[in-house]
Design an enzyme around this catalytic site. Structure first.
Site, PDB file in Angstrom:
ATOM      1  N   HIS A 222      31.211  44.824  34.297  1.00  0.00           N
ATOM      2  CA  HIS A 222      32.195  43.896  34.844  1.00  0.00           C
ATOM      3  C   HIS A 222      33.300  43.515  33.876  1.00  0.00           C
ATOM      4  O   HIS A 222      34.245  42.839  34.261  1.00  0.00           O
ATOM      5  CB  HIS A 222      31.512  42.622  35.349  1.00  0.00           C
ATOM      6  CG  HIS A 222      31.062  41.722  34.228  1.00  0.00           C
ATOM      7  ND1 HIS A 222      29.920  41.958  33.514  1.00  0.00           N
ATOM      8  CD2 HIS A 222      31.615  40.615  33.697  1.00  0.00           C
ATOM      9  CE1 HIS A 222      29.776  41.019  32.590  1.00  0.00           C
ATOM     10  NE2 HIS A 222      30.801  40.188  32.678  1.00  0.00           N
TER      11      HIS A 222
HETATM   12  C1  UD1 Z   1      33.118  35.515  33.910  1.00  0.00           C
HETATM   13  C2  UD1 Z   1      33.115  35.248  32.410  1.00  0.00           C
HETATM   14  C3  UD1 Z   1      32.319  36.347  31.703  1.00  0.00           C
HETATM   15  C4  UD1 Z   1      30.947  36.509  32.294  1.00  0.00           C
HETATM   16  C5  UD1 Z   1      31.098  36.764  33.791  1.00  0.00           C
HETATM   17  C6  UD1 Z   1      29.782  36.963  34.487  1.00  0.00           C
HETATM   18  C7  UD1 Z   1      35.186  34.186  31.557  1.00  0.00           C
HETATM   19  C8  UD1 Z   1      36.383  34.426  30.727  1.00  0.00           C
HETATM   20  N1  UD1 Z   1      34.452  35.287  31.847  1.00  0.00           N
HETATM   21  O1  UD1 Z   1      33.833  36.726  34.110  1.00  0.00           O
HETATM   22  O2  UD1 Z   1      32.176  36.001  30.337  1.00  0.00           O
HETATM   23  O3  UD1 Z   1      30.283  37.585  31.671  1.00  0.00           O
HETATM   24  O4  UD1 Z   1      31.786  35.638  34.351  1.00  0.00           O
HETATM   25  O5  UD1 Z   1      29.995  37.328  35.805  1.00  0.00           O
HETATM   26  O6  UD1 Z   1      34.903  33.072  31.911  1.00  0.00           O
HETATM   27  N2  UD1 Z   1      34.830  36.605  41.917  1.00  0.00           N
HETATM   28  C9  UD1 Z   1      34.314  36.549  43.194  1.00  0.00           C
HETATM   29  N3  UD1 Z   1      33.344  35.627  43.436  1.00  0.00           N
HETATM   30  C10 UD1 Z   1      32.911  34.765  42.507  1.00  0.00           C
HETATM   31  C11 UD1 Z   1      33.460  34.809  41.210  1.00  0.00           C
HETATM   32  C12 UD1 Z   1      34.424  35.733  40.944  1.00  0.00           C
HETATM   33  O7  UD1 Z   1      34.668  37.309  44.058  1.00  0.00           O
HETATM   34  O8  UD1 Z   1      32.004  33.962  42.807  1.00  0.00           O
HETATM   35  C13 UD1 Z   1      35.852  37.620  41.626  1.00  0.00           C
HETATM   36  C14 UD1 Z   1      37.241  37.102  41.793  1.00  0.00           C
HETATM   37  O9  UD1 Z   1      38.027  38.137  42.275  1.00  0.00           O
HETATM   38  C15 UD1 Z   1      37.673  36.766  40.374  1.00  0.00           C
HETATM   39  C16 UD1 Z   1      36.929  37.828  39.585  1.00  0.00           C
HETATM   40  O10 UD1 Z   1      35.709  38.034  40.283  1.00  0.00           O
HETATM   41  O11 UD1 Z   1      39.034  36.799  40.213  1.00  0.00           O
HETATM   42  C17 UD1 Z   1      36.647  37.439  38.183  1.00  0.00           C
HETATM   43  O12 UD1 Z   1      35.981  36.179  38.132  1.00  0.00           O
HETATM   44  P1  UD1 Z   1      36.123  35.232  36.831  1.00  0.00           P
HETATM   45  O13 UD1 Z   1      35.261  34.042  36.943  1.00  0.00           O
HETATM   46  O14 UD1 Z   1      37.564  35.008  36.551  1.00  0.00           O
HETATM   47  O15 UD1 Z   1      35.613  36.124  35.644  1.00  0.00           O
HETATM   48  P2  UD1 Z   1      34.375  37.132  35.552  1.00  0.00           P
HETATM   49  O16 UD1 Z   1      34.927  38.504  35.425  1.00  0.00           O
HETATM   50  O17 UD1 Z   1      33.330  36.893  36.581  1.00  0.00           O
END
Ligand code: UD1
Length: 384
Positions: A222
């Site tokens: 991811h």
């Molecule tokens: C975040 C953490 C990362 C951790 C990861 C675990 C930061 C900088 N990064 O990254 O360290 O390893 O979580 O998963 O905080 N999304 C959904 N549903 C959700 C959450 C996210 O669809 O419930 C999608 C959205 O499109 C979002 C993308 O995932 O834009 C990224 O989510 P985000 O929380 O920004 O960062 P992660 O890549 O999940």
């Protein structure tokens, strides 16, 4: 702020912050240890809502027997700036209202840093669990979150001894640091008996349970550096496809990765029946899948530690790790994004079983208990 000022000026609860998936398994044992401490340390659980999908949040709350959050800030997704700013804006009134004795943050996600910044500027002590880990790679958003959080945190709990040297190099006084061990492993050990059977996990998602009958690998990816660029993602999926011809794979897809596979038109690389594509898994499903795996291929921080605790070989598809003990003592090998290195490492594991390693110091299921005991002494220096 000194502990003394903290104890004199503030008598509210320990405000415990969770935001994203990897926070939940760290906070569950901490909450239990705060409640079990004699006398109990009152806690207030705040979910920032950084992760909001049922599969990324609610399922883990249920699996880990986490209480419902006292507050949900519902920040959701956004750029790093937007997400961090939203958490900051929404945590401030909560701190004003509840007057916590300290704010306890875990890990390195955007919610960790956002709440730290607000608390410290309001004079509320910050406690950081999983402090001092460094990948040395400042292009990782998590590395920035770690460095900044540790700079201003008042009490820092580390998971491995190398973290203290990292902190001292950055000018953090050793007095602020306590080597408590790994709360993530507390969760793993207490939930191990409840892990779900892999074949049942596959069946529940309409995948063929026979795929995991005679050896399989588990994959999670991811990190933006691995999944946001079409060429890199294509290369990695290509080598996973190759691996799957020798060893069936179970790939638990993060929403970001699933979205990018579709956006870049790479579905063909993961089609064909030797790779089971699953949605993000619950904690107990993932635990069962990892425990039974021949190898885990991942870019996750948590899985590097969990595989070390389980004695399962792990190939980390990154050039660095902030968790060096998993390589030095555990079962982890860094293979980067180099296709040849990945291929060779998998072949080595299939031929010889791979690294078995040993369980690191203080990864014994009692880290949260040590944190609660230390926190109590620190907040109330006069107490026994
Ligand atoms: C975040 C953490 C990362 C951790 C990861 C675990 C930061 C900088 N990064 O990254 O360290 O390893 O979580 O998963 O905080 N999304 C959904 N549903 C959700 C959450 C996210 O669809 O419930 C999608 C959205 O499109 C979002 C993308 O995932 O834009 C990224 O989510 P985000 O929380 O920004 O960062 P992660 O890549 O999940």
């Amino acid at each position: 702020m000194s502990a003394e000022t903290a104890a004199q000026g503030l008598s509210g609860p320990v405000m415990c912050i969770v935001g994203a998936r990897p926070n939940f398994m760290k906070m569950a044992p901490i909450l239990r240890a705060l409640a079990a401490h004699e006398p109990p340390l009152p806690a207030l659980l705040v979910h920032t809502g950084q992760h909001y999908d049922a599969s990324m949040s609610d399922q883990l709350f249920a699996d880990l027997r986490l209480p419902r959050p006292d507050l949900n800030l519902e920040v959701g997704s956004g750029s790093h700036a937007v997400q961090t700013a939203e958490v900051m804006k929404r945590i401030e009134p909560a701190i004003d209202e509840h007057r916590p004795c300290c704010v306890l943050v875990v890990g390195d996600v955007n919610s960790t840093l956002a709440c730290t910044l607000v608390a410290v500027k309001k004079g509320v002590p910050v406690v950081h669990v999983e402090a001092g880990l460094r990948s040395g790679d400042r292009r990782m958003p998590e590395e920035i979150n770690r460095v900044l959080t540790d700079q201003v945190a008042d009490r820092l709990y580390t998971t491995e001894r190398s973290a203290l040297a990292n902190l001292q190099r950055e000018g953090v006084d050793e007095e602020r640091v306590c080597f408590a061990g790994n709360v993530m492993i507390d969760s793993l050990l207490s939930n191990r008996p409840y892990a779900r059977v892999p074949a049942e996990t596959l069946a529940a998602h309409g995948a063929d349970p026979a795929l995991v009958q005679a050896g399989y690998g588990v994959v999670t990816l991811h990190r933006p550096s691995n999944v946001d660029e079409p060429e890199t993602l294509q290369r990695l999926l290509g080598v996973l496809r190759e691996v799957s011809e020798r060893l069936p794979l179970v790939f638990a897809l993060h929403p970001r990765t699933r979205g990018n596979i579709e956006r870049f038109g790479l579905q063909g690389l993961v089609a064909g029946g030797r790779i089971a594509l699953l949605p993000p898994q619950g904690y107990l499903e993932m635990l069962g899948l990892m425990a039974g795996a021949t190898v885990v291929l991942t870019d996750s921080g948590g899985l590097q530690e969990e595989t070390t605790a389980l004695g399962v070989p792990c190939l980390t598809l990154r050039d660095n790790t902030e968790r060096p003990i998993t390589v030095d003592e555990g079962t982890n090998t860094l293979v980067g994004r180099d296709v040849a290195a990945i291929r060779e490492a998998v072949a080595g594991i299939l031929a010889g079983g791979g690294k078995r390693g040993r369980v690191p110091e203080n990864w014994d299921g009692r880290a949260a208990e040590r944190i609660a005991a230390d926190l109590y002494r620190w907040l109330r220096p006069g107490a026994a």
